[in-house]
Scaffold this motif. Sequence first.
Motif, PDB file in Angstrom:
ATOM      1  N   PHE A 324      32.735  31.202  39.097  1.00 36.91           N
ATOM      2  CA  PHE A 324      33.976  31.754  38.546  1.00 36.91           C
ATOM      3  C   PHE A 324      35.176  31.129  39.246  1.00 36.91           C
ATOM      4  CE2 PHE A 324      37.500  34.667  38.251  1.00 36.91           C
ATOM      5  CZ  PHE A 324      37.426  35.182  36.965  1.00 36.91           C
ATOM      6  N   ARG A 325      35.090  31.031  40.546  1.00 36.00           N
ATOM      7  CA  ARG A 325      36.184  30.442  41.326  1.00 36.00           C
ATOM      8  C   ARG A 325      36.401  28.984  40.929  1.00 36.00           C
ATOM      9  NH1 ARG A 325      37.192  27.689  46.176  1.00 36.00           N
ATOM     10  NH2 ARG A 325      38.802  28.640  47.496  1.00 36.00           N
ATOM     11  N   VAL A 367      37.336  35.594  47.735  1.00 36.96           N
ATOM     12  CA  VAL A 367      36.760  34.300  47.365  1.00 36.96           C
ATOM     13  C   VAL A 367      37.582  33.606  46.283  1.00 36.96           C
ATOM     14  CG1 VAL A 367      34.710  33.119  46.480  1.00 36.96           C
ATOM     15  CG2 VAL A 367      34.458  35.095  48.000  1.00 36.96           C
ATOM     16  N   VAL A 368      37.897  34.333  45.219  1.00 36.71           N
ATOM     17  CA  VAL A 368      38.597  33.712  44.093  1.00 36.71           C
ATOM     18  C   VAL A 368      40.084  33.573  44.385  1.00 36.71           C
ATOM     19  CG1 VAL A 368      39.116  33.895  41.632  1.00 36.71           C
ATOM     20  CG2 VAL A 368      36.873  34.611  42.494  1.00 36.71           C
ATOM     21  N   GLY A 369      40.706  34.670  44.799  1.00 31.26           N
ATOM     22  CA  GLY A 369      42.117  34.618  45.183  1.00 31.26           C
ATOM     23  C   GLY A 369      43.078  34.864  44.047  1.00 31.26           C
ATOM     24  N   ARG A 370      42.963  34.067  42.996  1.00 35.14           N
ATOM     25  CA  ARG A 370      43.858  34.255  41.859  1.00 35.14           C
ATOM     26  C   ARG A 370      43.248  33.589  40.627  1.00 35.14           C
ATOM     27  NH1 ARG A 370      48.710  33.446  41.321  1.00 35.14           N
ATOM     28  NH2 ARG A 370      48.619  32.574  39.238  1.00 35.14           N
ATOM     29  N   THR A 371      43.739  33.975  39.474  1.00 36.33           N
ATOM     30  CA  THR A 371      43.353  33.343  38.221  1.00 36.33           C
ATOM     31  C   THR A 371      44.622  32.886  37.512  1.00 36.33           C
ATOM     32  OG1 THR A 371      43.382  35.491  37.092  1.00 36.33           O
ATOM     33  CG2 THR A 371      41.267  34.734  37.958  1.00 36.33           C
ATOM     34  N   ASP A 461      46.789  37.711  40.342  1.00 33.45           N
ATOM     35  CA  ASP A 461      46.480  37.873  41.762  1.00 33.45           C
ATOM     36  C   ASP A 461      46.705  39.342  42.119  1.00 33.45           C
ATOM     37  OD1 ASP A 461      49.226  38.352  42.297  1.00 33.45           O
ATOM     38  OD2 ASP A 461      49.581  36.209  42.563  1.00 33.45           O
ATOM     39  N   PHE A 462      46.506  39.682  43.379  1.00 36.08           N
ATOM     40  CA  PHE A 462      46.577  41.090  43.746  1.00 36.08           C
ATOM     41  C   PHE A 462      47.956  41.500  44.259  1.00 36.08           C
ATOM     42  CE2 PHE A 462      42.098  41.354  43.073  1.00 36.08           C
ATOM     43  CZ  PHE A 462      41.864  42.704  42.855  1.00 36.08           C
ATOM     44  N   SER A 463      48.990  40.792  43.794  1.00 32.15           N
ATOM     45  CA  SER A 463      50.328  41.284  44.097  1.00 32.15           C
ATOM     46  C   SER A 463      50.560  42.621  43.400  1.00 32.15           C
ATOM     47  CB  SER A 463      51.383  40.258  43.656  1.00 32.15           C
ATOM     48  OG  SER A 463      51.268  39.992  42.264  1.00 32.15           O
ATOM     49  N   SER A 464      49.830  42.829  42.306  1.00 32.87           N
ATOM     50  CA  SER A 464      49.805  44.137  41.647  1.00 32.87           C
ATOM     51  C   SER A 464      48.494  44.248  40.885  1.00 32.87           C
ATOM     52  CB  SER A 464      50.987  44.296  40.682  1.00 32.87           C
ATOM     53  OG  SER A 464      50.887  43.371  39.615  1.00 32.87           O
ATOM     54  N   TYR A 465      47.987  45.451  40.782  1.00 33.78           N
ATOM     55  CA  TYR A 465      46.775  45.662  40.003  1.00 33.78           C
ATOM     56  C   TYR A 465      46.674  47.138  39.638  1.00 33.78           C
ATOM     57  CZ  TYR A 465      44.540  47.567  44.227  1.00 33.78           C
ATOM     58  OH  TYR A 465      44.228  48.326  45.322  1.00 33.78           O
ATOM     59  N   GLU A 466      45.861  47.404  38.638  1.00 34.38           N
ATOM     60  CA  GLU A 466      45.619  48.768  38.186  1.00 34.38           C
ATOM     61  C   GLU A 466      44.128  49.042  38.288  1.00 34.38           C
ATOM     62  OE1 GLU A 466      46.040  51.456  34.079  1.00 34.38           O
ATOM     63  OE2 GLU A 466      46.186  49.263  34.016  1.00 34.38           O
TER      64      GLU A 466
END
Length: 474
Positions: A324-325, A367-371, A461-466
């Motif tokens: 995936f990464r 591992v992935v970090g961002r998409t 990325d995880f700057s924001s998530y739900e």
Amino acid sequence: MTDLWHSAAGDQRWDSPHATSHLLESTTADTMPVSKRILLIALGAVVLCAGIAAVVASRWISPSADVSEVGVVFPGTNERRWVDFVAGVKLAAKRLDLDVSTRREAHECLVELSPKPVLFRWYPDVGTGSIHRRVTGACTQSQPPVALVGAHNSVLTLAIAEALADCPDPDRAPVLLMTEATKDDLIDIHAERSFRFGFNNSHQAKTVVDRLVTYFADEGFAKAKVRAIIVDVVDDPFSVDLAHRYNKSLTQAFGPIAVAPPAEFAGRDPLDPDGPYWSLTTSTGRYEDPNPEEWDLARATIDRMAENPRNRWVLVLPVTTTPFRRFTHALEETLRTWSDPDVSKMVREHLVLLSGDSTNYHSFREVVGRTPAPFIFFDHVNPIDPSIVTDSDRSIPTRSLNREVAFTLLSALKRLGKDATPTTLAEELEHYVPPGATETMFQDGDRREGGGAIVVVPSGDFSSYEMILPPHWQ
């Protein structure tokens, strides 16, 4: 490895260089081809793990009718999984007010359940063949385990289930408690004695697609503008199965939106060669760099999306974390270097990625970090459960799921008392109702619907998530 690994003959450590040095005596790093070095290292690892399994088995407590044995089938290459399992057992035992003791040198964990203690024992075997032999041996020992727990993926769990199904005396075959094996049909192999604590691929796909429908509705996108590209990896049964479940759920929600693949990626799917699956032949590759086939697929994917960039594109990637990464990296680079920046920008703005439980909360962050686009995925448990205390956040989901496995199993064995056998345990679990629930936990061996965490990462990325949790987890 820790100091608990010693040979029966003395103080020779199994992780000592001397244990495998004979494999390398005739060669040096300067003269040996890389491929041969890799092969010898892999062979050394197999020999090492086989030795570990043999040493552990030699130190086990002998099977006894006075103890309910539970075999825990996690590969010998990953002691952390056993550590996390024991942590889950301790959490469950604490809730039931039961004492726990461990024998680290034998990888055994004893729960003082009256009138019949429960002995959890790690089977540290490596590979499907070794696991099959271990399970077959467990079925035929004088006092077989009442249950086996494992494994952490569909391929290894298949080996367990097939060995149990081949047990000469079905009444002696242990109950199979699946953890993270999600391929739908696994539950049918050791029928009526298999119970899945995670959620199968059908549930994952339906739950994620239901959230996708809401996501699009909130943005005002019409269903008629939605198109999907569904990727799978033909040498990974989990990937193929989840891809098919996603196709079914997407079709039910939006109609037949899956776009046919170009010729070079068509006709490979082992279940439906004529289906709309953009198939990679293998998930093998480096940690960092996409392999050539992944680069080609990324370019073909963006090329197809660029033909209709105003559509709302859904890209389904039912693969494990590392591929995936790599693939999302290839997508990012392809979009960044696309010949028409305006089209690239439009595709990026109209793209949503979907995956299953393999690319979960912690593996994504670490591992992935961002998409390159918003991402929606599934977790079997609350991945940030505040009740789980550990030195590694990545252990939270496994410890949480293991706690549930152990609590359910210990509760059932407590009610059975001295009458605990594989047959009575299967019957007890079939009718088991968790505390506070009104329905049984399992239906035909699978978890009932209504569980699992959905994570939406709108920024990539995880700057924001739900995180969407079932009401009983909140």
